[in-house]
Design an enzyme around this catalytic site. Sequence first.
Site, PDB file in Angstrom:
ATOM      1  N   CYS A 184      17.855   0.727  12.200  1.00  0.00           N
ATOM      2  CA  CYS A 184      18.309   0.052  13.418  1.00  0.00           C
ATOM      3  C   CYS A 184      17.713  -1.334  13.468  1.00  0.00           C
ATOM      4  O   CYS A 184      17.909  -2.075  14.409  1.00  0.00           O
ATOM      5  CB  CYS A 184      17.991   0.850  14.660  1.00  0.00           C
ATOM      6  SG  CYS A 184      16.561   1.867  14.555  1.00  0.00           S
TER       7      CYS A 184
ATOM      8  N   ASP B 250      14.505  -2.732  13.768  1.00  0.00           N
ATOM      9  CA  ASP B 250      13.086  -2.881  14.022  1.00  0.00           C
ATOM     10  C   ASP B 250      12.322  -1.572  13.957  1.00  0.00           C
ATOM     11  O   ASP B 250      12.875  -0.494  14.128  1.00  0.00           O
ATOM     12  CB  ASP B 250      12.866  -3.527  15.385  1.00  0.00           C
ATOM     13  CG  ASP B 250      13.318  -4.977  15.365  1.00  0.00           C
ATOM     14  OD1 ASP B 250      13.626  -5.477  14.275  1.00  0.00           O
ATOM     15  OD2 ASP B 250      13.352  -5.584  16.438  1.00  0.00           O
TER      16      ASP B 250
ATOM     17  N   CYS C  29      15.249  -4.207  21.076  1.00  0.00           N
ATOM     18  CA  CYS C  29      14.185  -4.435  20.081  1.00  0.00           C
ATOM     19  C   CYS C  29      12.822  -4.299  20.738  1.00  0.00           C
ATOM     20  O   CYS C  29      11.854  -3.861  20.121  1.00  0.00           O
ATOM     21  CB  CYS C  29      14.246  -5.818  19.457  1.00  0.00           C
ATOM     22  SG  CYS C  29      15.839  -6.587  19.340  1.00  0.00           S
TER      23      CYS C  29
END
Lengths: 212, 392
Positions: free
Chosen positions: A36, A38, A107
Amino acid sequence: MRFPYNEKVLEHFKNPRNVGKIENPDGKAIVGSPACGDMVAVFIKVEPTEHRIIDAKFESYGCASNIATGSIITELAKGKTIEEAKLISWQQASEALGGLPKIKGHCSVLAVEGLREAITNYEEKHGLVKNKEPTTAEVIKRRLKNVMNPITGLDIVRGELVKDIRIENGNVDIYVDLPEAHIFAGNIRDEVKERVETLWDVKKVEIHFNDQ
Amino acid sequence: MPEKTIYMDNAASTRLDKRVLDAMVPFFFDTYAVATSEFGYSMGIEAKEMLEEARVKVSKAMKGSPEELIFTSGDTESSNLALKGVAAALGTKKGKHIITSKIEDFPVLNSAKSLEKSGFKLTYLGVNGDGLIDLGELESAITPETILVSIQHANQEIGTVQDIEAIGSICHGKGTLFHTDATHTFTRLPIETDRMPVDLVTISGHTIHGPKGIGGLFVRKGTPLNKWMDGGYQEFNLRAGLENIPGAVGFAKAIELVTSEENERLKGIRDALIERFLKEITRTTLNGHRTKRIPQNANITFHSVEGESITLHMDMRGIEVSTGSACFSRSLEASHVLMGIGGNHERAHGSIRFSLGRFNDISEVDRVVEAMSEVVTRLRAISPLDKREDEA
């Protein structure tokens, strides 16, 4: 110069606080994945009488807002009891940073999840789990959602590598559809064990590869 | 005093060459009339003449004739016209199948997707680790219903150059039209329409130090193509709208200013960057083909670190580069090109594109490599992945 983040975020990005590992941590968690994008690791040291977080560190394989959130969240957690620290939200972290772009929520929320999971890890290891639901295949699958196959970038559950999960008297057997010689087999085994072994009613975890 | 900015994002857009601007200025202040017919008034006739002179120059640069060159607003419009124009012209007559690749730039890729929604059948060819399509796979994908193959000349992110002559020959051998997006090769590599089997070619001005808002589409004589934007009868009745004469004149000037010496010079900078990154920074992978590569592109994945963090650190050091990382893009999606060649996010996550132009100099390489080395070391020190890999 016109940078995409405010001064405070940039400052934490340039000079992140509490970076690194804690040797023999009382709680730790790795959340996110290269898939994904991070990934964050959070380590905590907890004082055992009051369960107060005396040290928190993080590592990040992520973008600027991910790094800045890891930095602020470990700052916010230090000195708090685990009950207090669990309540730290993404909004609080974002406010403490003077505001993060909303689009970067996904994030930066990772660091918040990382802290919560590190606390859960601490609770499990120290017999502090209050809600003792019996471990089922579903519970284990939820745990394994963060274990990645770096080649496909998919977690091993969604990537259909977990063929079977058997639970009997606290012994867990997990059947993985990879040969033992696969370059990430060792990593995957360690990660699966780490995530499942801490469950309160699990005694032993065995990983079986498809050529064993 | 901060050091001079080093701009290495020329694939996204370039700085206008001052000489281009000088050539354009008279068409804003002196000869600003619409291009009229030969029976119009003086200023309009003069404007028309200058437009046609620009058309001659641009078409010559690709060894075509002026009647084969349509001016557009840029590569996005050119590729839209190529795909949608052919689809409209042949969709009901010949068939509804179109072939393209998974790593095309968005004008082609999204035109293809939009045609797919309106009932066309699309084949998206995959690429190998270097970013090259498989010619055998292309050949077997063409059916009697295939009306168009659209494969880019070179890739916008990784710089890999496809063998468009071989692709074109396969297409023509099977009676299919061939479009190529040459946005990143025009003037940098030869495009010779007089001998290459291409039917439609997309080109653009802003990637070669020309103005933004001007591009072109080469349309080989006799190629079935429908107009899709309604309006006047400009551009051989294929592209409605007031002609952008300053843009066309600037585009022609920009083309004239690119020399083979310049392309060699850029290749030298490219190779120095690639060689030094791979040698001086551990765990780096070159993205794209080592030799089948445009002169102005170097793309490297720095493993265990994330691209947006790199670009921000580089920006703070006065160096502008871009990344295929999801975190950098508006859509928050990882680069489809890097995903296409690597098959995983990790490859895209730490990828940095250094794209060169006229105003780059070999003397910048030291500063860029040193800054990258420092930034990558710094970010790896805080990365949980790095240590895991080192332990393994």
